[in-house]
Write a protein that holds these residues in place. Sequence first.
Motif, PDB file in Angstrom:
ATOM      1  N   ILE A 154       0.886  -1.185   0.000  1.00  0.00           N
ATOM      2  CA  ILE A 154       0.000   0.000   0.000  1.00  0.00           C
ATOM      3  C   ILE A 154       0.908   1.215   0.000  1.00  0.00           C
ATOM      4  O   ILE A 154       1.801   1.323   0.848  1.00  0.00           O
ATOM      5  CB  ILE A 154      -0.906  -0.024   1.251  1.00  0.00           C
ATOM      6  N   VAL A 155       0.708   2.121  -0.945  1.00  0.00           N
ATOM      7  CA  VAL A 155       1.717   3.159  -1.172  1.00  0.00           C
ATOM      8  C   VAL A 155       1.115   4.571  -1.223  1.00  0.00           C
ATOM      9  O   VAL A 155      -0.080   4.736  -1.483  1.00  0.00           O
ATOM     10  CB  VAL A 155       2.500   2.849  -2.474  1.00  0.00           C
ATOM     11  N   GLY A 212      -8.264   2.124  -5.082  1.00  0.00           N
ATOM     12  CA  GLY A 212      -9.254   2.540  -4.104  1.00  0.00           C
ATOM     13  C   GLY A 212      -8.654   3.233  -2.908  1.00  0.00           C
ATOM     14  O   GLY A 212      -7.510   3.691  -2.949  1.00  0.00           O
ATOM     15  N   THR A 213      -9.450   3.294  -1.841  1.00  0.00           N
ATOM     16  CA  THR A 213      -9.049   4.036  -0.649  1.00  0.00           C
ATOM     17  C   THR A 213      -9.033   3.084   0.555  1.00  0.00           C
ATOM     18  O   THR A 213      -8.697   1.918   0.415  1.00  0.00           O
ATOM     19  CB  THR A 213     -10.002   5.229  -0.428  1.00  0.00           C
ATOM     20  N   VAL A 232       3.609   2.217   2.974  1.00  0.00           N
ATOM     21  CA  VAL A 232       4.363   3.470   3.049  1.00  0.00           C
ATOM     22  C   VAL A 232       3.345   4.602   2.994  1.00  0.00           C
ATOM     23  O   VAL A 232       2.494   4.636   2.099  1.00  0.00           O
ATOM     24  CB  VAL A 232       5.367   3.600   1.882  1.00  0.00           C
ATOM     25  N   SER A 234       1.614   8.086   5.720  1.00  0.00           N
ATOM     26  CA  SER A 234       1.729   8.930   6.913  1.00  0.00           C
ATOM     27  C   SER A 234       1.761   8.052   8.170  1.00  0.00           C
ATOM     28  O   SER A 234       1.244   6.932   8.179  1.00  0.00           O
ATOM     29  CB  SER A 234       0.549   9.888   6.964  1.00  0.00           C
ATOM     30  N   ALA A 258       7.734  11.917   8.539  1.00  0.00           N
ATOM     31  CA  ALA A 258       9.077  12.352   8.923  1.00  0.00           C
ATOM     32  C   ALA A 258       9.097  13.809   9.347  1.00  0.00           C
ATOM     33  O   ALA A 258       8.201  14.598   8.984  1.00  0.00           O
ATOM     34  CB  ALA A 258      10.016  12.178   7.735  1.00  0.00           C
ATOM     35  N   ASN A 421      13.103   9.474  10.579  1.00  0.00           N
ATOM     36  CA  ASN A 421      13.446   8.991   9.239  1.00  0.00           C
ATOM     37  C   ASN A 421      14.893   9.328   8.893  1.00  0.00           C
ATOM     38  O   ASN A 421      15.724   8.446   8.764  1.00  0.00           O
ATOM     39  CB  ASN A 421      12.485   9.584   8.204  1.00  0.00           C
ATOM     40  N   PHE A 460      16.204   0.882   2.955  1.00  0.00           N
ATOM     41  CA  PHE A 460      15.531   2.139   3.302  1.00  0.00           C
ATOM     42  C   PHE A 460      14.583   1.917   4.472  1.00  0.00           C
ATOM     43  O   PHE A 460      13.703   1.070   4.417  1.00  0.00           O
ATOM     44  CB  PHE A 460      14.734   2.623   2.079  1.00  0.00           C
ATOM     45  N   SER A 466       8.461   6.810  12.460  1.00  0.00           N
ATOM     46  CA  SER A 466       8.648   6.739  10.998  1.00  0.00           C
ATOM     47  C   SER A 466       8.651   5.299  10.491  1.00  0.00           C
ATOM     48  O   SER A 466       8.736   5.070   9.279  1.00  0.00           O
ATOM     49  CB  SER A 466       9.958   7.418  10.601  1.00  0.00           C
TER      50      SER A 466
HETATM   51  P1  NAD Z   1      -1.479   8.507   3.444  1.00  0.00           P
HETATM   52  O1  NAD Z   1      -1.095   7.865   4.724  1.00  0.00           O
HETATM   53  O2  NAD Z   1      -2.606   9.453   3.436  1.00  0.00           O
HETATM   54  O3  NAD Z   1      -1.838   7.368   2.346  1.00  0.00           O
HETATM   55  C1  NAD Z   1      -0.991   6.292   2.083  1.00  0.00           C
HETATM   56  C2  NAD Z   1      -1.809   5.124   1.550  1.00  0.00           C
HETATM   57  O4  NAD Z   1      -2.726   4.696   2.551  1.00  0.00           O
HETATM   58  C3  NAD Z   1      -2.645   5.473   0.323  1.00  0.00           C
HETATM   59  O5  NAD Z   1      -2.619   4.383  -0.556  1.00  0.00           O
HETATM   60  C4  NAD Z   1      -4.037   5.696   0.893  1.00  0.00           C
HETATM   61  O6  NAD Z   1      -5.068   5.359  -0.012  1.00  0.00           O
HETATM   62  C5  NAD Z   1      -4.073   4.755   2.076  1.00  0.00           C
HETATM   63  N1  NAD Z   1      -4.872   5.256   3.199  1.00  0.00           N
HETATM   64  C6  NAD Z   1      -5.132   6.556   3.523  1.00  0.00           C
HETATM   65  N2  NAD Z   1      -5.867   6.618   4.653  1.00  0.00           N
HETATM   66  C7  NAD Z   1      -6.069   5.335   5.053  1.00  0.00           C
HETATM   67  C8  NAD Z   1      -6.742   4.741   6.159  1.00  0.00           C
HETATM   68  N3  NAD Z   1      -7.351   5.485   7.089  1.00  0.00           N
HETATM   69  N4  NAD Z   1      -6.750   3.397   6.272  1.00  0.00           N
HETATM   70  C9  NAD Z   1      -6.122   2.630   5.356  1.00  0.00           C
HETATM   71  N5  NAD Z   1      -5.476   3.138   4.285  1.00  0.00           N
HETATM   72  C10 NAD Z   1      -5.439   4.473   4.134  1.00  0.00           C
HETATM   73  O7  NAD Z   1      -0.144   9.193   2.866  1.00  0.00           O
HETATM   74  P2  NAD Z   1       0.003  10.160   1.597  1.00  0.00           P
HETATM   75  O8  NAD Z   1      -0.594  11.482   1.919  1.00  0.00           O
HETATM   76  O9  NAD Z   1      -0.408   9.454   0.361  1.00  0.00           O
HETATM   77  O10 NAD Z   1       1.607  10.294   1.541  1.00  0.00           O
HETATM   78  C11 NAD Z   1       2.329  11.230   2.287  1.00  0.00           C
HETATM   79  C12 NAD Z   1       2.870  10.613   3.579  1.00  0.00           C
HETATM   80  O11 NAD Z   1       3.661   9.476   3.270  1.00  0.00           O
HETATM   81  C13 NAD Z   1       3.805  11.570   4.318  1.00  0.00           C
HETATM   82  O12 NAD Z   1       3.542  11.468   5.695  1.00  0.00           O
HETATM   83  C14 NAD Z   1       5.188  11.031   3.995  1.00  0.00           C
HETATM   84  O13 NAD Z   1       6.182  11.350   4.950  1.00  0.00           O
HETATM   85  C15 NAD Z   1       4.915   9.568   3.946  1.00  0.00           C
HETATM   86  N6  NAD Z   1       5.940   8.855   3.181  1.00  0.00           N
HETATM   87  C16 NAD Z   1       6.805   8.081   3.894  1.00  0.00           C
HETATM   88  C17 NAD Z   1       7.816   7.421   3.223  1.00  0.00           C
HETATM   89  C18 NAD Z   1       8.797   6.580   4.002  1.00  0.00           C
HETATM   90  O14 NAD Z   1       9.539   5.851   3.369  1.00  0.00           O
HETATM   91  N7  NAD Z   1       8.846   6.633   5.306  1.00  0.00           N
HETATM   92  C19 NAD Z   1       7.933   7.531   1.824  1.00  0.00           C
HETATM   93  C20 NAD Z   1       7.013   8.309   1.140  1.00  0.00           C
HETATM   94  C21 NAD Z   1       6.015   8.980   1.835  1.00  0.00           C
END
Ligand code: NAD
Length: 502
Positions: A154-155, A212-213, A232, A234, A258, A421, A460, A466
Motif C-alpha cells: 500500500i503506497v 481505491g481508498t 508506506v 503517513s 518524517a 526517518n 531504506f 517513521s
Molecule cells: P497517506 O497515509 O494518506 O496514504 C498512504 C496510503 O494509505 C494510500 O494508498 C491511501 O489510499 C491509504 N490510506 C489513507 N488513509 C487510510 C486509512 N485510514 N486506512 C487505510 N489506508 C489508508 O499518505 P500520503 O498522503 O499518500 O503520503 C504522504 C505521507 O507518506 C507523508 O507522511 C510522507 O512522509 C509519507 N511517506 C513516507 C515514506 C517513508 O519511506 N517513510 C515515503 C514516502 C512517503
Amino acid sequence: MSLIKISSTFTTCDHWVAGAPMPPSSGEYRDVISPYTNCAIGKVALGDKADAEAAVAAAQMAFPAWRATPLKERAQPLFRFRELVLANLEDLAQTAAAESGKTFGEARAEVMKGIEVCEFALSLQNSDSGGITDVSRGVSCEVRREPLGVVAGIVPFNFPAMVPMWMYPIALALGNCFILKPSEKVPMTSHLMARLTHEAGFPPGVFSLLNGTREAVEALIDHELVKAVGFVGSSPVALDVYRRATALGKRALCLGGAKNHIIVVPDADEAITVRGVLDSFTGCAGQRCMAASLMVAVGDLEPLIAKIREAAALHGAALGSAMGTIIDKPAMDRIRRHVDDAEKSGATITVDGRLAQAPPASTTLNQDFAEGNWFGPTIIEGAAPHMACAREEIFGPVLTIVRVKTLAEALALEGANPFGNATSVFTTSGAVARHVADCATSGMIGVNIGVPVPREPFSFGGTKVSKYGHSDLTGDSSLDFWSNLKKITTKWSLQSDASWMS
Ligand code: NAD
C-alpha cells in the motif's frame, strides 16, 4: 528543465486482475486531478471487498506455479520489465509528473531509482543461494528462502513509480504474488506499470492492482490469504495498518512520516550546505519523506543562512521548472495553516511562498498552469522548538530554522522529535560527522548530504514513528520480510549409532 506536458488523453484506471483490467464491481470511480491544472486527467476505480476477493483469488491461483518456478526463470520477466520501463521512461515520467505535481526531471529520477531496486532484485538469482553445512558427522543443515504467498503493498502519492518499485520487484523475485494498492491520487503510473508487467511476461495473477481508498486497504489486510502487508504513507495510517495486520497475526512493515533535521555547524562548507539544504527542502516541493524540514543552526551561521534565503527566493521565482506543485487543495491549506500559525506565534517568515505566482502559460505546449497548486519555498525563523512548525511534519517546501549554541543542544532536539526517518549534518570535521552519526536517532543519516537515501543493497527505513515493524522495505534487509527461511536438517549417514549430535 522543461515544463511538463499534461496529456489530453483521459485515462480510466481499472483494477488489474488476472493479467487484465477489471472494472470495480460497484461501478464507482473518482477523478484523478492533476495538481498542475486542478482538472481531471483520468478516473480511478474504487475497490471494495468483492474486488479484493477477486484480486486475491487470482493471485492465489497463480501462486503455486510461480513459487515452483526457479528463481533464475522468475528473473526473466523481471529483466524484460526493466527494459520496458526504460523504453517507456518518457511516458512514465510524464504520467508521474502530471498526476503527482512534481517536475519531469524529478519524475524521471524516481523511475530510475525504482530501476535500481529492480536491478537489486535481479541480482538475487546470483547472490541469494541459501546454504548447506555439515553440522555433525553425516548430518547437514540447509537453509532455503521460500515465498510467503500472496502479499500486498500500500503506497502513498508522492512517488507514484519509485515507492511501489521498492516492493514488488523484490517480492516477485522471491516468488510471491503481489497486489499493489496505489494511492488513489496517483493511480495512472501504476496503471502503466501493470501493463508493462503483462508485456514483460509475468503470468496472470502474479502482479495485480487493486485501486481505491481505505475500504480497499482494509479488505486486503483482512483477507486471510494475504500473508504480509508492506505500507508506506503517513504515520497515523502506518500505525493503523500495522495494528490491523498484526492483530490478525500477519507480518507487517509500515513506513510512516518524517520531520527530518539538518544540523549545520560553523565549519560547514558554505556552498555545499546551501545547495544541500535548498535541494532537500524544495525537491518534490517538500513532499518527500526525506525532505529537510528543520535546520538546526549551531553557533553563528548568519552569512550562510542569508545565502539559503537568497537561494530559496530565487528558486521560488522559477516555479514550474525548478519546482513543481503541491498535490491538492487540502494539502495547500495544511501547509498555509502551518506557516500562518508560526507567524501568529511570533516566528518570522523570511521567505514567503504563500504569495507564489503560477508559471506563465506555455504557448509551445499549449498548457495553462494558472490554477495549479503553487506554493513557493518558505523559511520560518525565530520559531521556538516547541512550536508545531519545529516539531510536526508539514510536507511542503517549508524550512524552519532554529538556532542553538552547541552540538549537544542540536542532538537533544533531534532526539526529542518523535519522527526518525533522516538526520543530516553539514560539517568538514570528521569527528563531528562521526559523533552525529553515532548519536542521532534516525534510521538514515547524511553527512554533507541533505537527502540521505541509501542505495541498494543498503536498505531504506527509519526509526521511531517513521517505521512500525522490523527490517526495511528495500535492499538486503527486505529479504527476510518478503520470505521465510526454511531449515532442512538431514541425516545422510545410515549408521544407526551416528546421531544428530555426533
Ligand atoms: P497517506 O497515509 O494518506 O496514504 C498512504 C496510503 O494509505 C494510500 O494508498 C491511501 O489510499 C491509504 N490510506 C489513507 N488513509 C487510510 C486509512 N485510514 N486506512 C487505510 N489506508 C489508508 O499518505 P500520503 O498522503 O499518500 O503520503 C504522504 C505521507 O507518506 C507523508 O507522511 C510522507 O512522509 C509519507 N511517506 C513516507 C515514506 C517513508 O519511506 N517513510 C515515503 C514516502 C512517503
